[in-house]
Design an enzyme around this catalytic site. Structure first.
Site, mmCIF file in Angstrom:
data_model
loop_
_atom_site.group_PDB
_atom_site.id
_atom_site.type_symbol
_atom_site.label_atom_id
_atom_site.label_comp_id
_atom_site.label_asym_id
_atom_site.label_seq_id
_atom_site.Cartn_x
_atom_site.Cartn_y
_atom_site.Cartn_z
ATOM 1 N N ASP A 48 8.982 -8.613 33.040
ATOM 2 C CA ASP A 48 9.302 -9.167 31.714
ATOM 3 C C ASP A 48 10.806 -9.178 31.429
ATOM 4 O O ASP A 48 11.246 -9.721 30.421
ATOM 5 C CB ASP A 48 8.584 -8.368 30.618
ATOM 6 N N LYS A 72 4.553 -2.308 24.013
ATOM 7 C CA LYS A 72 3.473 -3.265 23.737
ATOM 8 C C LYS A 72 2.270 -3.014 24.660
ATOM 9 O O LYS A 72 1.126 -3.012 24.211
ATOM 10 C CB LYS A 72 4.017 -4.692 23.905
ATOM 11 N N SER A 73 2.542 -2.797 25.933
ATOM 12 C CA SER A 73 1.438 -2.573 26.885
ATOM 13 C C SER A 73 0.636 -1.338 26.490
ATOM 14 O O SER A 73 -0.600 -1.342 26.508
ATOM 15 C CB SER A 73 1.999 -2.359 28.298
ATOM 16 N N GLY A 108 -1.637 -12.565 26.316
ATOM 17 C CA GLY A 108 -2.282 -12.450 27.628
ATOM 18 C C GLY A 108 -2.852 -11.065 27.842
ATOM 19 O O GLY A 108 -3.917 -10.899 28.449
ATOM 20 N N ARG A 157 -2.944 -20.393 30.862
ATOM 21 C CA ARG A 157 -2.641 -19.272 31.773
ATOM 22 C C ARG A 157 -3.858 -18.926 32.629
ATOM 23 O O ARG A 157 -4.998 -19.067 32.190
ATOM 24 C CB ARG A 157 -2.155 -18.070 30.955
ATOM 25 N N ARG A 163 10.442 -13.786 24.749
ATOM 26 C CA ARG A 163 11.507 -13.216 25.601
ATOM 27 C C ARG A 163 12.608 -14.237 25.886
ATOM 28 O O ARG A 163 13.762 -13.872 26.098
ATOM 29 C CB ARG A 163 10.915 -12.655 26.891
ATOM 30 N N LYS A 167 3.687 -17.182 32.578
ATOM 31 C CA LYS A 167 3.859 -16.262 31.443
ATOM 32 C C LYS A 167 3.739 -17.067 30.139
ATOM 33 O O LYS A 167 3.196 -18.163 30.144
ATOM 34 C CB LYS A 167 5.196 -15.536 31.567
ATOM 35 N N ARG A 188 8.376 -19.560 32.555
ATOM 36 C CA ARG A 188 9.670 -18.879 32.356
ATOM 37 C C ARG A 188 10.707 -19.212 33.410
ATOM 38 O O ARG A 188 11.897 -19.160 33.132
ATOM 39 C CB ARG A 188 9.472 -17.358 32.339
ATOM 40 N N ARG A 220 -3.469 -0.824 24.944
ATOM 41 C CA ARG A 220 -4.394 0.074 25.645
ATOM 42 C C ARG A 220 -4.850 1.234 24.756
ATOM 43 O O ARG A 220 -6.009 1.626 24.768
ATOM 44 C CB ARG A 220 -3.728 0.599 26.921
HETATM 45 C C1 S3P Z 1 1.521 -6.242 31.115
HETATM 46 C C2 S3P Z 1 1.790 -6.483 32.413
HETATM 47 C C3 S3P Z 1 2.702 -7.539 32.867
HETATM 48 C C4 S3P Z 1 3.597 -8.061 31.752
HETATM 49 C C5 S3P Z 1 2.875 -8.235 30.458
HETATM 50 C C6 S3P Z 1 2.186 -6.959 30.028
HETATM 51 C C7 S3P Z 1 0.532 -5.206 30.784
HETATM 52 O O1 S3P Z 1 1.917 -8.593 33.333
HETATM 53 O O2 S3P Z 1 4.182 -9.294 32.123
HETATM 54 O O3 S3P Z 1 3.807 -8.626 29.449
HETATM 55 O O4 S3P Z 1 0.450 -4.802 29.625
HETATM 56 O O5 S3P Z 1 -0.179 -4.787 31.686
HETATM 57 P P1 S3P Z 1 1.329 -8.641 34.825
HETATM 58 O O6 S3P Z 1 1.589 -7.318 35.500
HETATM 59 O O7 S3P Z 1 -0.117 -8.883 34.643
HETATM 60 O O8 S3P Z 1 2.108 -9.738 35.478
#
Ligand code: S3P
Length: 419
Positions: free
Chosen positions: A307, A23-24, A93, A121, A379, A334, A338, A28
């Site tokens: 996560d 997902k991250s 987020g 948040r 989650r 989160k 959580r 990007r």
């Molecule tokens: C993420 C970083 C994490 C994670 C989020 C995705 C990202 O958050 O909890 O689900 O894509 O950079 P943080 O590192 O900001 O806590």
């Protein structure tokens, strides 16, 4: 619309599985493709709602994104245009924080908003450094929270020391750095996920990566073809499931195992789990190897498994002895609080746990099953589903629709693996 999932206990998990694209990385790569000159092709993007919100936002900014088939997208990159409407991130987020970095560099005004969870948040962590870089940001309802308006343009590079370890903040500032005059350096006390820097490097952007800092120079990537690998945070559900259900043997194919993403594997190995990584194929193999034992998870390990804490709590609930997770304050902000929802929901399935300050202490025992609620948190829903498999009685999870955030096919994959 709310949905319920009812699950009976299982005997074991077995088979091979592909998890959704990371997902991250998906957020990007879409953003970077939108900034590239020309047409980029992306394979195996995460299909959850969060990433769809990033696609919708980029489309509202004038980027043409075409789904060729269910697994391949093309993105025609170029200049972003002022949108006609507010940009809505839903529950995501990552979308709001990463997009803010780009929008801070645009010579127009945009308003970002999200659902009830997003509005609670903390956004001050990106607003403050983006303002230092020259963006003008106004919170429209509550200080430091969405919705907010960004008047972007004319950024200058800064050196920023991150107070909260956050890969989203780091990613946001690195993206803003692509539009700033001069260089932007982000210094971190505790290492966080390194996706953004790895991807910048891979796509030929000017980036210098040091042990505790990263420096970015302005630029845009050339168009590219990119294969998104499987999300380790989703693999974690099957890894824990196989580690706690007697007789299980599961292989998870083609999982991304980059920096600060595999902390959960180290913790589970300490607890006695049998997990091997196939370095060539990037597959994870997990076999049940007896009862897990409790461990201590130190605060400095948390950003590398941020996560995975809910599903590690399930592993801890089934282990011999106590597991102590230290420094989980970030879990309070989160998708749900959580720290609370782990204790209330997995707790109502029989987990014996308490919160002490920002720590979580889980005493291993037996899970009973019962009625739980996701609190809108994907989650928590998926962790309860894995907990249901080892429970004595059936479990009903309400708010199951939350899984569409990141893993819409979770229930189908569970049916495929369970025996
Ligand atoms: C993420 C970083 C994490 C994670 C989020 C995705 C990202 O958050 O909890 O689900 O894509 O950079 P943080 O590192 O900001 O806590």
């Amino acid at each position: 619309m709310t949905a319920e999932l009812e699950l009976n206990p299982s005997s074991l998990l077995t088979g091979d599985i592909n998890v959704p694209g990371d997902k991250s990385i998906s957020h990007r790569i879409l953003i970077l493709a939108s900034l590239a000159n020309g047409v980029s092709t992306i394979h195996d993007l995460n299909e959850g709602q969060d990433v769809k919100h990033t696609i919708d936002i980029l489309s509202s900014l004038g980027i043409q994104i075409t789904e060729n088939d269910s697994k391949t997208l093309t993105v025609r990159g170029g200049s972003l245009k002022e949108p006609n409407e507010n940009l809505y991130v839903g529950n995501s987020g990552t979308s709001i924080r990463l997009m803010s970095g780009i929008l801070a560099g645009m010579p127009f005004s945009t308003t970002l908003d999200g659902d009830g969870s997003i509005r609670k948040r903390p956004m001050g962590r990106i607003i403050e450094p983006l303002e230092k870089m020259g963006a003008v940001i106004e919170c429209l309802e509550n200080d430091g929270m969405a919705p907010f308006r960004i008047d972007g343009g004319d950024l200058k590079g800064i050196e920023y020391h991150m107070e909260v370890p956050s890969a989203q903040v780091k990613g946001c500032l690195m993206l803003a750095g692509l539009f700033a005059q001069g260089q932007t350096t982000i210094v971190e006390n505790v290492p966080t996920r390194a996706h953004t820097e790895e991807m910048f490097e891979e796509l030929g952007l000017e980036v210098e990566i040091n042990d505790n800092s990263v420096t970015v120079k302005p630029g845009r990537p050339d168009s590219f073809t990119y294969q998104v690998m499987g999300d380790p945070s989703q693999a974690a559900f099957w890894v824990v499931g196989a580690a706690i259900l007697e007789g299980s043997k599961v292989s998870i194919k083609n999982v991304y195992t980059g920096r600060e993403r595999t902390g959960f594997i180290d913790v589970l190995k300490r607890m006695g789990a049998d997990i091997t990584q196939d370095p060539l194929a990037n597959d994870l193999h997990v076999s049940f190897s007896g009862k897990l034992v409790g461990t201590v998870v130190e605060e400095k390990e948390i950003p590398g498994l941020i996560d995975e804490v809910p599903i590690l709590a399930v592993a801890a609930a089934c282990a011999e002895g106590e597991t102590h997770f230290k420094g989980l304050g970030e879990l309070r902000v989160k998708e749900s609080n959580r720290l609370e929802t782990i204790v209330s929901e997995i707790g109502s399935m029989g987990m014996n746990a308490e919160i002490s300050g920002d720590d979580l202490i889980v005493k291993g025992g037996k899970l009973t099953g019962g009625k739980v609620n996701s609190h809108g948190d994907h989650r928590i829903a998926m962790s309860c589903a894995v907990a249901a498999l080892v429970s004595a009685e059936p479990t009903v999870i309400s708010g199951w629709e939350a899984v569409s955030t990141s893993y819409p096919d979770f229930a189908a994959d569970l049916e495929r693996l369970r025996k």
